[in-house]
Write an enzyme that holds these catalytic residues in place. Sequence first.
Site, PDB file in Angstrom:
ATOM      1  N   LYS A 196       0.846  -1.181   0.000  1.00 24.44           N
ATOM      2  CA  LYS A 196       0.000   0.000   0.000  1.00 24.44           C
ATOM      3  C   LYS A 196       0.889   1.241   0.000  1.00 24.44           C
ATOM      4  O   LYS A 196       1.556   1.528   0.989  1.00 24.44           O
ATOM      5  CB  LYS A 196      -0.910   0.040   1.227  1.00 24.44           C
ATOM      6  CG  LYS A 196      -1.773   1.296   1.305  1.00 24.44           C
ATOM      7  CD  LYS A 196      -2.272   1.546   2.711  1.00 24.44           C
ATOM      8  CE  LYS A 196      -2.946   2.896   2.846  1.00 24.44           C
ATOM      9  NZ  LYS A 196      -2.191   4.044   2.325  1.00 24.44           N
ATOM     10  N   GLU A 272       9.057   0.760  11.408  1.00 21.38           N
ATOM     11  CA  GLU A 272      10.004   1.884  11.375  1.00 21.38           C
ATOM     12  C   GLU A 272       9.159   3.127  11.572  1.00 21.38           C
ATOM     13  O   GLU A 272       8.396   3.537  10.694  1.00 21.38           O
ATOM     14  CB  GLU A 272      10.761   1.910  10.047  1.00 21.38           C
ATOM     15  CG  GLU A 272      11.977   2.817  10.076  1.00 21.38           C
ATOM     16  CD  GLU A 272      11.734   4.133   9.388  1.00 21.38           C
ATOM     17  OE1 GLU A 272      11.536   5.130  10.120  1.00 21.38           O
ATOM     18  OE2 GLU A 272      11.741   4.177   8.158  1.00 21.38           O
ATOM     19  N   CYS A 306      12.042  10.654   8.994  1.00 21.77           N
ATOM     20  CA  CYS A 306      11.825  10.207  10.375  1.00 21.77           C
ATOM     21  C   CYS A 306      13.071  10.370  11.240  1.00 21.77           C
ATOM     22  O   CYS A 306      12.974  10.608  12.447  1.00 21.77           O
ATOM     23  CB  CYS A 306      11.373   8.755  10.395  1.00 21.77           C
ATOM     24  SG  CYS A 306       9.777   8.463   9.611  1.00 21.77           S
ATOM     25  N   GLU A 404       7.498  15.266  17.496  1.00 26.12           N
ATOM     26  CA  GLU A 404       7.967  15.197  16.114  1.00 26.12           C
ATOM     27  C   GLU A 404       7.165  16.168  15.256  1.00 26.12           C
ATOM     28  O   GLU A 404       5.937  16.095  15.209  1.00 26.12           O
ATOM     29  CB  GLU A 404       7.839  13.780  15.564  1.00 26.12           C
ATOM     30  CG  GLU A 404       8.388  13.639  14.158  1.00 26.12           C
ATOM     31  CD  GLU A 404       8.317  12.223  13.617  1.00 26.12           C
ATOM     32  OE1 GLU A 404       9.200  11.841  12.842  1.00 26.12           O
ATOM     33  OE2 GLU A 404       7.368  11.506  13.971  1.00 26.12           O
TER      34      GLU A 404
END
Length: 500
Positions: A196, A272, A306, A404
Site C-alpha cells: 500500500k 520503522e 523520520c 515530532e
Amino acid sequence: MTKLQFDTAEPVRITLPNGLTYEQPTGLFINNKFMKAQDGKTYPVEDPSTETTICEVSSATTEDVEYAIECADRAFHDTEWATQDPRERGRLLSKLADELESQIDLASSIEALDNGKTLALARGDVTIAINCLRDAAAYADKINGRTINTGDGYMNFTTLEPIGVCGQIIPWNFPIMMLTWKIAPALAMGNVCILKPAAVTPLNALYFASLCKKVGIPAGVVNIVPGPGRTVGAALTNDPRIRKLAFTGSTEVGKSVAVDSSESNLKKITLELGGKSAHLVFDDADIKKTLPNLVNGIFKNAGQICSSGSRIYVQEGIYDELLAAFKAYLETEIKVGNPFDKANFQGAITNRQQFDTIMNYIDIGKKEGAKILTGGEKVGDKGYFIRPTVFYDVKEDMRIVKEEIFGPVVTVAKFKTLEEGVEMANSSEFGLGSGIETESLSTGLKVAKMLKAGTVWINTYNDFDSRVPFGGVKQSGYGREMGEEVYHAYTEVKAVRIKL
C-alpha cells in the site's frame, strides 16, 4: 477464488515540468493487471508545488484488497516462485534494477512531481532504490541456514524459509525508496507482496509495478493497492492470510498496526516509526564542515525524514559562533522553491495537511517563548513551501523540542559536558537516528556507544547506503530495513535435528 468483475484502468499521458512525457498507470495493480476499483472510485493526486491535480488513480476497496491477497496467496502456494532456484529470483531482481536504472530520469521526475522534493534529491532516492534491488539480487541465494555441532550422535542444521504473503505499508516522504526497501528483500527470499503506497504519493509505485510486469515478475507476486489507510491498511493488518507486515509511518499508527496484526494472527511485523533525533556538535567540531551536515540533518527533504536531526545540541564553547554561521549559511546558501529548478535545495511539503501541521508547530514555538534565528514563514503564493526555521535557546520541556514536527523546523540548545550532551540527546522517547560532529575519533566512538539510537552518524547525517541497516529503538520501532539484517525479517527459521 473470488468471483469479481474487474474493468481495466487506462493510463493517462503526463507531461512533466522538465518536458519528459510518459504513460502513468492509474489502476490497482493486482495479478499483473491494472484494474479499476470494485466501486469504480478514484481520487485526485496533487502536485504539492502548484496545488493542482496531476491525475486521478483508483482507490482500493476491502474487496479489492481481499482479491489481491487471494492472488498473492495462490502465487506463493501454487507456483514455483517460492521453491525455485533462488538465483532465478535474483536474475529477475537484477533485470528490474537494470530497467529502473534505464528510466532513472523519468522515475526521478515522477518522484519530484508527486512528492515535491527536489529533482536532485529524487535522483538520489531512485539510485538507492536501484541499489536495493541489486543487493537483493545478490543476496537471493546467499542468505542460508547453518549447521550446529552438538556432538557425534546428532546432525543439526537450520533452513531459512519464506514466510508467505507479506503486507507492506509505506509513507509519502520516500515513495520509491521505501517501496524497494520492502519489496526487494521480500522477493529475494521467495515471498509475495501486497504493498500500500501512501494515498498522496502513489504514482511511482504504480509506475514501478509496470516495470515489474515488463521484466517478467510472475502474476500475483507483486501487487500495489493505493487507497486510504482505514480501508487498505486495515485490510492488510487484519487478514490472517498475511503472515508478515512491514510498516513505516508514525508511532501512533504503528502501535495500532502492531495490536491489530497481533490480534488477527500474530503476524511477524517490523515497524520503522517516528523520531526526534539529536545532533550533537562538540567544541572541537570544524564549523565549516559541520554546517552542511546540520542542513542535511534537518532540511534535507524539507525535514520530512523520520530520522531528521531536529534537536541540535551545541557545546557552549562554540554555541554563539555556530549560531551566527548557521544563520548566515541558511540565508545565503539554501534556496527553497520549484523542485525542478537546480538552484533550489528544498522543495515543497508533500501535502496540505502536513504543511498546516508544520505551520501550527511554528506558532506553538513562538507562543512557548522560543527565539527564531531564521525562517518561520511560508514561501510564495502557490505550493506548500516553508522557509527553513531555526528556534534557539529552547527549553527541554517545550513541545517543539519533545514532539515530532516532520518538517523544516529545528531547535538548538547548548550543553557543557559530554555527559550532559548525551543525557539531553537520550531524553527523548524516540530513538531512530542521531548525529555527532567532532574532530576527535575517540569522542565520536565514545558518544556513539552511549547514544540510544538505531543509527549514529559521525561527521555526516541522513547519509544512507543500501548495505547499512536502518531502524529504531524505543518508540521508533523495531526491525531493520536494508543491510543483511532485513533479509532475516522475511524468513522463518526451521531447525532439523537428526539422531545418527
